[in-house]
Design an enzyme around this catalytic site. Structure first.
Site, short mmCIF file in Angstrom:
data_model
loop_
_atom_site.label_atom_id
_atom_site.label_comp_id
_atom_site.label_asym_id
_atom_site.label_seq_id
_atom_site.Cartn_x
_atom_site.Cartn_y
_atom_site.Cartn_z
N ARG A 1 35.68 -22.46 -5.67
CA ARG A 1 36.19 -22.94 -6.96
C ARG A 1 37.33 -23.91 -6.68
NH1 ARG A 1 32.13 -21.85 -9.15
NH2 ARG A 1 31.76 -20.41 -10.87
N HIS B 1 29.16 -30.11 -7.82
CA HIS B 1 28.88 -28.69 -8.10
C HIS B 1 27.37 -28.41 -7.98
CE1 HIS B 1 30.65 -24.94 -10.21
NE2 HIS B 1 29.60 -24.60 -9.48
#
Ligand SMILES: NC(=O)c1ccc[n+]([C@@H]2O[C@H](COP(=O)([O-])OP(=O)(O)OC[C@H]3O[C@@H](n4cnc5c(N)ncnc54)[C@H](OP(=O)(O)O)[C@@H]3O)[C@@H](O)[C@H]2O)c1
Length: 312
Positions: A227, A275
């Site tokens: 993250r 991502h």
């Protein structure tokens, strides 16, 4: 008995997930009514949930027995106080395979110095730059959960010396496991490549700060498919500018999509991937969802329950 399963994710996901979910529930022997879009919340038994969906108030779902996340990372939903039912995160074999491929690919890219040749086909015979063997390049895996463990095993099978760091102390054959603040320091001091596969929680936010980046060997590489907020962006940029950190391959960011004017895009020592390290795979993930609904109906413990206090 018939259960009502509500798919609460962006509408564009339904055409892909709907048929797989239906098939997985049938395979698991569950008689289910499926809904997506507007639903009567008082009739819903299970919510299949993507944290980027518009639903954030779970209060009206009075009959709901569990919320089953389609994402592995639950930092957006774990703190939601309207959710009083059990929350399960996604552990999907397809996603794990995908993450292993991403991590091994990017670690090998940096280990072998592939860019040197791919980006410089200019007639110069750069024979002097040769990579060491994998066994000579220690890799740190920060996070030894479902994904970190699988990536650590894959890297170990390629003979990288793998050190692991996690909240609880682990014993894993072939991996040099550490925990605690002192353990992190030990691991970072040796890591020529560090891979971040931890959840975002109050404890992990800003984990790789200036002080910890300074512990790493000169020219070390960071690969972050965990993250974005695990890393202090300004500290990373400063370490990259100074050449202390050799490269950062980043898949996740504080703001996604990463704004076009963000300095990461143009930085010569940064690789941005959007991502894409490991998407949930509908075919395998819906089987995990169906198994959890079967468990719920049989009165068995759910798989992959989130510890709400811990945040993951
Ligand atoms: N980029 C992508 O496409 C993508 C896809 C999927 C997931 N992800 C990210 O990857 C993360 C990891 O997924 P996972 O399935 O491997 O999670 P997981 O199974 O929950 O594992 C998390 C690991 O992090 C460790 N950890 C948590 N808090 C810690 C702390 N304060 N200090 C040290 N270690 C800590 C845990 O330690 P313990 O073992 O002691 O609990 C565990 O080893 C997800 O949360 C998500 O953010 C990204």
């Amino acid at each position: 008995m018939t259960v009502t399963v509500h798919f609460s994710a962006p509408p564009a996901d339904w055409p892909e997930y709907g048929p797989h979910l239906r098939a997985a529930l049938r395979e698991a022997g569950i008689d289910a009514v499926l809904s997506s879009g507007p639903a009567d919340p008082s009739l819903v038994d299970y919510i299949v949930y993507a944290p980027n969906d518009a639903l954030t108030d779970f209060t009206p779902f009075t009959r709901c027995k569990a919320v089953l996340s389609l994402w592995a990372g639950v930092e957006r939903i774990a703190p939601n106080r309207t959710l009083t039912q059990p929350l399960c995160r996604m552990v999907d074999p397809g996603m794990t395979e995908s993450m292993v491929e991403y991590v091994v690919g990017h670690v090998l890219r940096h280990h072998l110095g592939m860019d040197e040749h791919i980006l410089h086909q200019d007639g110069v015979w750069r024979h002097e730059v040769k990579p060491p063997l994998a066994r000579e390049r220690p890799v740190a895996m920060l996070g030894l959960g479902e994904l970190g463990r699988a990536c650590a095993d894959a890297l170990r099978s390629l003979r990288f010396p793998v050190m692991g760091w996690s909240r609880s102390q682990k014993r894993i054959e072939g991996i040099d496991c550490h925990s605690g603040a002192a353990g992190l320091e030990t691991v970072l001091k040796q890591a020529r490549i560090a891979v971040l596969l931890m959840p975002l929680t109050d404890e992990t936010r800003g984990l790789l700060n200036a002080e910890r980046l300074a512990l790493m060997p000169e020219g070390a590489v960071i690969v972050n498919p965990g993250r974005g907020p695990l890393i202090d962006d300004d500290a990373l940029l400063a370490a990259l500018d100074a050449g202390r950190i050799g490269h950062a391959t980043l898949d996740v960011f504080k703001i996604e999509p990463l704004p076009p004017d963000h300095p990461f895009w143009a930085h010569p020592r940064v690789t941005v991937t959007p991502h894409i390290a490991a998407d949930t795979k509908a075919v395998t993930a819906t089987r995990v969802i169906a198994e959890n609904i079967r468990r719920g109906e049989a009165g068995e413990l759910f798989l992959h329950l989130v510890d709400r206090a811990r945040g993951y």
